[in-house]
Design an enzyme around this catalytic site. Structure first.
Site, short mmCIF file in Angstrom:
data_model
loop_
_atom_site.label_atom_id
_atom_site.label_comp_id
_atom_site.label_asym_id
_atom_site.label_seq_id
_atom_site.Cartn_x
_atom_site.Cartn_y
_atom_site.Cartn_z
N CYS A 167 -15.97 61.49 15.35
CA CYS A 167 -14.86 60.58 15.61
C CYS A 167 -13.52 61.31 15.59
O CYS A 167 -13.32 62.23 14.80
CB CYS A 167 -14.81 59.48 14.54
SG CYS A 167 -15.99 58.17 14.78
N PRO B 219 -11.39 68.15 7.08
CA PRO B 219 -11.76 69.57 7.04
C PRO B 219 -13.00 69.83 6.19
O PRO B 219 -13.36 69.04 5.33
CB PRO B 219 -10.52 70.22 6.41
CG PRO B 219 -9.90 69.14 5.59
CD PRO B 219 -10.17 67.86 6.33
#
Length: 424
Positions: free
Chosen positions: A120, A126
């Site tokens: 998405c 991260p």
């Protein structure tokens, strides 16, 4: 490209059966890499993300059997032979959860090469916490040409137990490190661990496979590494986000539904807010009877880590607020850039403004049908709810986002009386 077309204004009525949790199934599928014995899984949802993960596992060498013809919720995975320790960009770019093969491959094969993830488009998300934790366990890791290259040195060495405090709460980070720690030598302590029920479900499977884990459900997991894990049988927990989505739908449209095969105890924060909006509920051990009359009341809410209000329900409850009496403030604390559905809701006549990580919704009496575009998985669900509540016809484009996380959503809504169909 598939689209959903719906005509709004029909209250929902009937029963809906909730599928297995996507966010539990994906790490659980990866856990089969930790053993050379078969792992039997039940209640696996038939979603695009699950199919992508199964394809990735097959590329790695896992054999997958479906013992019952036509039933993809029941499967046997066997990772006796690992032919590759690589997850390629082509596989990973469509689904960021592919990063979950990193910990198991590194723990069992002592090396892994995994493309940096996609999925998405709702923020950076991260993987630095995964890398930090694996380095603490003795892995050598390089980022090269878009790939995470991880190994133990010398390569025959196991990962080593470590005390790891992540800088933030990370669900996939907790899952990756938890799986890696099961085969490490010594004891690993994960501090600031994610407490989501899906993490707990993964841990329960790992224990069935012979892992030694204490603190399940808490923010401190202690894992005593073992030499080898064995096969096991496990049923994936029901999807709390799918259940919450159907509850939001009945608040938006009115009516009365029974949500079956769910885990109400994992939905406390959502149910509290929907009751504030006016939902009447009767709750059993694995079902919720929900009824709604009249216009919902606006509710303020803020997303945060479990057990607080889940970010994956933010868009759906925002749709309820769009047609609620009064104004509301919605604060998103987990992901940046998770208000992309606002522009599309406003196309339907909503009055929502964004200020930083807060959306301010002035409730309108009615939405009007229009053509809108899904931008991510949960945004697509919010637009379907909006279309069911709107006057006239709504068309939601790019519905492949919805298929990543919902099992036959339009069919389930049709059984509840919604006027909805999939079109090309």
């Amino acid at each position: 490209m598939d689209k959903l077309r719906m005509v709004g204004g029909t209250p929902l009525k009937g029963e809906v059966v909730i599928a297995g949790a996507k966010n539990a199934a994906l790490p659980i599928l990866c856990a089969c890499l930790l053993t050379d014995q078969p792992v039997v899984l039940r209640n696996v949802p038939d979603l695009q993300d699950v199919r992508t993960m199964l394809k990735l596992l097959q590329e790695i060498g896992v054999t997958i059997d479906f013992p019952s013809a036509g039933d993809r919720s029941y499967m046997v995975l066997n990772a006796a032979v690992i032919k590759s320790s690589e997850a390629t960009y082509e596989m990973v770019k469509t689904m960021r959860a592919s990063i979950l093969v990193l910990g198991p491959l590194l723990a069992r094969m002592h090396s892994a090469k995994v493309s940096l993830p996609g999925g998405c488009a709702i923020g950076a998300r991260p993987v630095d916490q995964h890398i930090k934790g694996l380095k603490a366990m003795g892995a050598t890791i390089k980022i090269k040409s878009g790939y995470i290259q991880a190994e133990t040195k010398p390569q025959s060495d196991r990962l080593k137990g470590a005390s790891i405090l992540t800088d933030m709460i990370t669900v996939t980070g907790t899952e990756n490190l938890l799986m890696a720690a099961t085969l490490a030598s010594g004891t690993t302590v994960l501090e600031n661990a994610a407490r989501e029920p899906e993490v707990g479900d993964l841990a329960e499977l790992l224990v069935k496979m012979g892992a030694k884990i204490s603190g399940i459900g808490s923010d401190r997991l202690v894992i005593e590494g073992v030499d080898k894990l064995h096969g096991a049988e496990h049923s994936v927990i029901p999807d709390r986000i799918e259940a919450g989505t159907f509850l939001c739908a009945v608040v938006a449209t009115g009516g009365e539904i029974t949500v079956k095969h769910c885990r109400p105890d994992t939905l406390d924060a959502v149910i509290v807010k929907l009751k504030e909006a006016g939902l009447q509920t009767e709750i059993g051990p694995d079902w919720i009877k929900a009824s709604m009359q009249g216009r919902p009341k606006a509710v303020n809410f803020r997303t945060s880590e479990y057990p607080a209000f889940p970010t994956d329900m933010q868009a759906q409850l925002m749709t309820v607020n769009a047609i609620a009496a009064g104004s509301s403030m919605i604060t998103e604390t987990i992901f940046e850039n998770r208000f992309m559905h606002v522009q599309e809701l406003n196309r339907l006549g909503a009055d929502i403004a964004i200020e930083g990580n807060t959306a301010i919704a002035q409730g309108v009496e009615k939405l009007s049908g229009a053509i809108v575009m899904a931008t991510d998985l949960r945004a697509s669900a919010s637009l379907v709810i909006a279309g069911l509540a709107a006057q006239g016809e709504t068309q939601v484009d790019r519905i492949y986002h919805l298929d990543r996380g919902y099992d036959r959503m339009e069919q389930k809504l049709t059984l509840l009386g919604a006027n909805i169909e999939r079109i090309k």
